[in-house]
Design a protein around this motif. Sequence first.
Motif, PDB file in Angstrom:
ATOM      1  N   HIS A  67      35.804  39.818  34.149  1.00  0.00           N
ATOM      2  CA  HIS A  67      36.882  39.649  34.626  1.00  0.00           C
ATOM      3  C   HIS A  67      37.361  40.970  35.666  1.00  0.00           C
ATOM      4  N   PHE A  70      35.121  41.079  38.541  1.00  0.00           N
ATOM      5  CA  PHE A  70      35.336  39.866  39.362  1.00  0.00           C
ATOM      6  C   PHE A  70      36.958  39.443  39.147  1.00  0.00           C
ATOM      7  N   GLU A  72      39.065  38.054  41.079  1.00  0.00           N
ATOM      8  CA  GLU A  72      39.346  36.696  41.364  1.00  0.00           C
ATOM      9  C   GLU A  72      38.867  35.656  40.915  1.00  0.00           C
ATOM     10  N   ALA A  73      38.047  35.910  39.865  1.00  0.00           N
ATOM     11  CA  ALA A  73      37.408  34.866  39.159  1.00  0.00           C
ATOM     12  C   ALA A  73      38.718  33.755  38.429  1.00  0.00           C
ATOM     13  N   ASP A  74      38.361  32.582  38.527  1.00  0.00           N
ATOM     14  CA  ASP A  74      39.228  31.595  38.170  1.00  0.00           C
ATOM     15  C   ASP A  74      39.048  31.455  36.335  1.00  0.00           C
ATOM     16  N   ALA A  77      35.662  30.146  35.156  1.00  0.00           N
ATOM     17  CA  ALA A  77      34.552  31.060  35.183  1.00  0.00           C
ATOM     18  C   ALA A  77      34.601  31.980  33.944  1.00  0.00           C
ATOM     19  N   LEU A  78      35.819  32.263  33.715  1.00  0.00           N
ATOM     20  CA  LEU A  78      35.978  33.342  32.539  1.00  0.00           C
ATOM     21  C   LEU A  78      35.795  32.584  31.181  1.00  0.00           C
ATOM     22  N   GLU A  81      31.959  32.383  30.951  1.00  0.00           N
ATOM     23  CA  GLU A  81      31.277  33.640  30.433  1.00  0.00           C
ATOM     24  C   GLU A  81      31.825  33.888  28.803  1.00  0.00           C
TER      25      GLU A  81
END
Length: 110
Positions: A67, A70, A72-74, A77-78, A81
């Motif tokens: 995070h 990035f 802007e990661a939604d 996506a988090l 990860e």
Amino acid sequence: MDAIEAIHQRLSAGKMTSEPVPRAVVEELLDAAVQAPNHYKVRPWRFVVFSGEGRRRLGDVMADVFHRRFPEADPAALDKERSKPLRSPVIIAVGVDQPEEPRVIEIENI
């Protein structure tokens, strides 16, 4: 399978079995791993074993770092990860000590 065959057939696997790895097996692997010296024979290797709740905590750290890199990661996506360490029942992280002897060059330990 012998060690040389295993090295030559190594593949990355995205999914592992969920079967627990016996502590004795992990200890045997670590015992073998610490025997490998660099050419100055200083054995700088350090290991951290993540299992159980430790894998979840590692996933939280990985998601936090992701995070930060990035922002802007939604959330999906988090979550992806965060779940990566849960793909395997045990994770062994490898690190090295910084050399204390002047003749040992740090990159050689890495």
